[in-house]
Design a protein around this motif. Structure first.
Motif, PDB file in Angstrom:
ATOM      1  N   LEU A 112     -30.694  -4.976 -57.633  1.00 54.26           N
ATOM      2  CA  LEU A 112     -30.237  -4.938 -59.024  1.00 54.26           C
ATOM      3  C   LEU A 112     -31.263  -5.454 -60.017  1.00 54.26           C
ATOM      4  O   LEU A 112     -31.434  -4.893 -61.102  1.00 54.26           O
ATOM      5  CB  LEU A 112     -28.943  -5.757 -59.167  1.00 54.26           C
ATOM      6  CG  LEU A 112     -27.649  -5.061 -58.754  1.00 54.26           C
ATOM      7  CD1 LEU A 112     -26.487  -6.036 -58.791  1.00 54.26           C
ATOM      8  CD2 LEU A 112     -27.371  -3.861 -59.654  1.00 54.26           C
ATOM      9  N   ARG A 113     -31.951  -6.517 -59.650  1.00 51.64           N
ATOM     10  CA  ARG A 113     -32.865  -7.145 -60.606  1.00 51.64           C
ATOM     11  C   ARG A 113     -34.032  -6.226 -60.955  1.00 51.64           C
ATOM     12  O   ARG A 113     -34.458  -6.162 -62.108  1.00 51.64           O
ATOM     13  CB  ARG A 113     -33.377  -8.461 -60.024  1.00 51.64           C
ATOM     14  CG  ARG A 113     -34.074  -9.345 -61.040  1.00 51.64           C
ATOM     15  CD  ARG A 113     -34.337 -10.707 -60.445  1.00 51.64           C
ATOM     16  NE  ARG A 113     -34.999 -11.595 -61.375  1.00 51.64           N
ATOM     17  CZ  ARG A 113     -35.355 -12.838 -61.090  1.00 51.64           C
ATOM     18  NH1 ARG A 113     -35.083 -13.329 -59.887  1.00 51.64           N
ATOM     19  NH2 ARG A 113     -35.957 -13.586 -61.980  1.00 51.64           N
ATOM     20  N   PRO A 138     -31.637  -1.515 -61.470  1.00 48.72           N
ATOM     21  CA  PRO A 138     -30.173  -1.415 -61.570  1.00 48.72           C
ATOM     22  C   PRO A 138     -29.643  -0.064 -61.106  1.00 48.72           C
ATOM     23  O   PRO A 138     -28.533   0.014 -60.580  1.00 48.72           O
ATOM     24  CB  PRO A 138     -29.913  -1.631 -63.074  1.00 48.72           C
ATOM     25  CG  PRO A 138     -31.109  -2.387 -63.565  1.00 48.72           C
ATOM     26  CD  PRO A 138     -32.261  -1.895 -62.752  1.00 48.72           C
ATOM     27  N   ARG A 139     -30.444   0.977 -61.280  1.00 49.23           N
ATOM     28  CA  ARG A 139     -30.000   2.309 -60.834  1.00 49.23           C
ATOM     29  C   ARG A 139     -29.819   2.338 -59.322  1.00 49.23           C
ATOM     30  O   ARG A 139     -28.795   2.810 -58.810  1.00 49.23           O
ATOM     31  CB  ARG A 139     -31.025   3.362 -61.256  1.00 49.23           C
ATOM     32  CG  ARG A 139     -31.147   3.543 -62.758  1.00 49.23           C
ATOM     33  CD  ARG A 139     -32.219   4.559 -63.090  1.00 49.23           C
ATOM     34  NE  ARG A 139     -32.324   4.799 -64.528  1.00 49.23           N
ATOM     35  CZ  ARG A 139     -33.184   5.658 -65.081  1.00 49.23           C
ATOM     36  NH1 ARG A 139     -34.009   6.353 -64.304  1.00 49.23           N
ATOM     37  NH2 ARG A 139     -33.219   5.811 -66.399  1.00 49.23           N
ATOM     38  N   LEU A 191     -20.810  -5.057 -58.186  1.00 54.35           N
ATOM     39  CA  LEU A 191     -21.332  -4.754 -59.517  1.00 54.35           C
ATOM     40  C   LEU A 191     -20.606  -5.507 -60.618  1.00 54.35           C
ATOM     41  O   LEU A 191     -20.948  -5.363 -61.794  1.00 54.35           O
ATOM     42  CB  LEU A 191     -21.224  -3.244 -59.788  1.00 54.35           C
ATOM     43  CG  LEU A 191     -22.028  -2.329 -58.859  1.00 54.35           C
ATOM     44  CD1 LEU A 191     -21.827  -0.867 -59.257  1.00 54.35           C
ATOM     45  CD2 LEU A 191     -23.501  -2.688 -58.890  1.00 54.35           C
ATOM     46  N   VAL A 228     -22.950  -7.894 -62.816  1.00 54.35           N
ATOM     47  CA  VAL A 228     -24.224  -7.391 -63.345  1.00 54.35           C
ATOM     48  C   VAL A 228     -24.393  -7.840 -64.793  1.00 54.35           C
ATOM     49  O   VAL A 228     -23.430  -7.881 -65.568  1.00 54.35           O
ATOM     50  CB  VAL A 228     -24.256  -5.849 -63.249  1.00 54.35           C
ATOM     51  CG1 VAL A 228     -25.553  -5.303 -63.830  1.00 54.35           C
ATOM     52  CG2 VAL A 228     -24.117  -5.421 -61.804  1.00 54.35           C
ATOM     53  N   THR A 282     -28.450  -3.244 -68.401  1.00 52.04           N
ATOM     54  CA  THR A 282     -28.371  -3.352 -66.944  1.00 52.04           C
ATOM     55  C   THR A 282     -27.016  -2.879 -66.439  1.00 52.04           C
ATOM     56  O   THR A 282     -26.921  -2.130 -65.460  1.00 52.04           O
ATOM     57  CB  THR A 282     -28.623  -4.800 -66.493  1.00 52.04           C
ATOM     58  OG1 THR A 282     -29.884  -5.233 -67.005  1.00 52.04           O
ATOM     59  CG2 THR A 282     -28.623  -4.907 -64.982  1.00 52.04           C
ATOM     60  N   THR A 283     -25.951  -3.320 -67.111  1.00 54.70           N
ATOM     61  CA  THR A 283     -24.606  -2.896 -66.717  1.00 54.70           C
ATOM     62  C   THR A 283     -24.437  -1.396 -66.879  1.00 54.70           C
ATOM     63  O   THR A 283     -23.928  -0.710 -65.983  1.00 54.70           O
ATOM     64  CB  THR A 283     -23.552  -3.637 -67.554  1.00 54.70           C
ATOM     65  OG1 THR A 283     -23.516  -5.008 -67.155  1.00 54.70           O
ATOM     66  CG2 THR A 283     -22.174  -3.032 -67.355  1.00 54.70           C
ATOM     67  N   SER A 343     -26.684   0.959 -66.900  1.00 55.29           N
ATOM     68  CA  SER A 343     -27.482   1.688 -65.928  1.00 55.29           C
ATOM     69  C   SER A 343     -26.865   1.617 -64.529  1.00 55.29           C
ATOM     70  O   SER A 343     -26.720   2.642 -63.850  1.00 55.29           O
ATOM     71  CB  SER A 343     -28.897   1.118 -65.902  1.00 55.29           C
ATOM     72  OG  SER A 343     -29.693   1.792 -64.971  1.00 55.29           O
ATOM     73  N   ALA A 344     -26.488   0.411 -64.098  1.00 58.97           N
ATOM     74  CA  ALA A 344     -25.930   0.243 -62.746  1.00 58.97           C
ATOM     75  C   ALA A 344     -24.612   0.984 -62.595  1.00 58.97           C
ATOM     76  O   ALA A 344     -24.396   1.700 -61.598  1.00 58.97           O
ATOM     77  CB  ALA A 344     -25.747  -1.241 -62.443  1.00 58.97           C
TER      78      ALA A 344
END
Length: 428
Positions: A165-166, A169-170, A190, A193, A198-199, A201-202
């Motif tokens: 994730l860091r 994020p994808r 998730l 996140v 970031t949120t 994208s993830a």
């Protein structure tokens, strides 16, 4: 002079290499011991063959059905999302081995991938190898059970998702989505996140990857949603919190019985449905509590996504109608990810999870017949194991909540005038 300056960094590199070598040796020794236990699975204290039977009988049966392009729609034991199919079919990648041998070999390989990912994360600046050590030494606490279940594969998706994730994020979102198609719980990783880009994208990539994989599986296998009907029919397993309450109730005259159904030993009798509904309501309340935390949280650290993932899965575990022994694998993996960060708030929670694993293997497979018979010994074992999990869940969420609240202005520490550099004025 430059040689002296380079000594600390050289010593640090040497120390890291020594720790990695020690971890490698520990992994090899502990996994050899787990394999030995699996090879002697028929002994009374190791479950009389029940642990390994899950693979060579049940998983192999599903493998045969899945090989013909369909999910086992009329099998009440099939309660897993469509993503479980590739995992159960994967032993075919090793044609020189039996299904059982191939499954165990691939499970060990995935276990090694998890250990390697944790070790790699732990060698980065500001990180710790405690996570890799915790996974390496923690998994054998469950004896040979992890090698005969596919929960290590599921845990790998969650662990790799959090570690990715860091930097990406994808990738983290996609891995979480793929894991949730194997077993639903990896979607929870998730929850913590970082807000903002970031949120977005993830979560976006999780939705896209999950939808794409689900479409592929639906086009490959018939009856992809058959698991939902079987999952909805599950009752109260004897190892859950509700099951522990019902087991104690038998000593007070409750007339219920334990019966094998939906792939586990469950209670049948008066009020069992009510207990199951209470469990579902508590799971909904846990989800609402986690959403409340996310809305109220104001401070994120690099460890927050890890801590939130462990807290979320703990809350859903303790409120579940089913707390199988393999659920402990999930918690070990998530606790290990937390321990890779020096900023985690979950160190005492990891200790409680490890303690719960020790008690869990006494209950299953060692003394499972006493748990199934609702004896006082079995009830005490479940009370202790579930009590440790409950304490871990409460402590985990409390520490997560405190860590995400901003510090009040008056709580900022005043600088000590005695430690100010010479020539610097005191604030007063």
């Amino acid at each position: 002079m430059s040689a002296f300056r380079s000594m600390p960094s050289a010593l640090a590199r040497a120390s890291t290499r020594h720790r990695l070598l020690a971890l490698t040796a520990a992994w090899l020794l502990t996994r050899a011991a787990m394999l030995w236990l699996l090879a002697h699975d028929t002994r009374p204290l190791l479950g009389r063959g029940a642990v390994a039977r899950e693979v060579w009988k049940l998983y192999h049966h599903w493998y045969t059905v899945l090989s013909h392009g369909a999910f086992p729609a009329h099998d009440t034991l099939w309660q897993y999302p469509p993503g479980a199919a590739p995992v159960l079919l994967s032993p075919a990648l090793l044609p020189g081995l039996t299904y059982f041998q191939g499954f165990v070999a691939l499970t060990l390989a995935v276990d090694a991938v998890i250990a390697l990912a944790l070790a790699r994360a732990g060698t980065r600046p500001g990180r710790s190898l405690r996570g890799a050590g915790y996974w390496t030494l923690g998994l054998p606490l469950l004896l040979h059970v992890p090698l005969a279940r596919y929960d290590i594969q599921v845990t790998a998706f969650a662990v790799l998702s959090l570690l990715a994730l860091r930097r990406s994020p994808r990738a983290g979102g996609a891995l979480a989505a793929l894991g949730s198609l194997v077993k639903v719980w990896p979607a929870l990783v998730l929850l913590g996140v970082d807000r903002g880009r970031t949120t977005r994208s993830a979560w976006t990539w999780a939705a896209l990857a999950g939808a794409a994989a689900a479409l592929v599986l639906a086009g490959t296998f018939r009856n992809p949603l058959a698991f939902a009907r079987q999952q909805g029919g599950r009752g109260v397993q004897i190892e859950s919190f509700g099951g522990t309450a019902l087991a104690l109730a038998t000593h007070a005259g409750w007339p219920g019985r334990v019966r094998y159904q939906y792939g586990s030993l469950e209670f049948t009798g008066p009020h069992v449905a009510a207990v199951a509904h209470v469990s579902l309501a508590l799971s909904a309340a846990a989800f609402a509590l986690l959403l409340w935390w996310r809305v109220r949280a104001r401070r994120w650290t690099p460890a927050t996504p890890y801590d939130a993932a462990l807290s979320a899965v703990l809350l859903f575990t303790v409120t579940s109608r089913v707390i199988s022994p393999q659920y402990m694998i999930w918690l070990l993996g998530l606790a290990a990810v937390c321990l890779t960060s020096r900023q985690t708030t979950q160190r005492p929670v990891a200790v409680l999870v490890a303690a719960a694993c020790l008690v869990s293997v006494v209950a299953y497979p060692t003394l499972y017949h006493l748990v199934a018979a609702c004896t006082w010994t079995g009830c005490v074992l479940m009370l202790v194991r579930n009590g440790l999990l409950a304490a871990a869940a409460v402590l985990s969420f409390a520490r997560l909540w405190r860590s995400a609240k901003p510090l009040a202005p008056h709580t900022q520490p005043e600088p000590d005038p005695r430690r100010l550099p010479q020539g610097t004025l005191s604030p007063s």
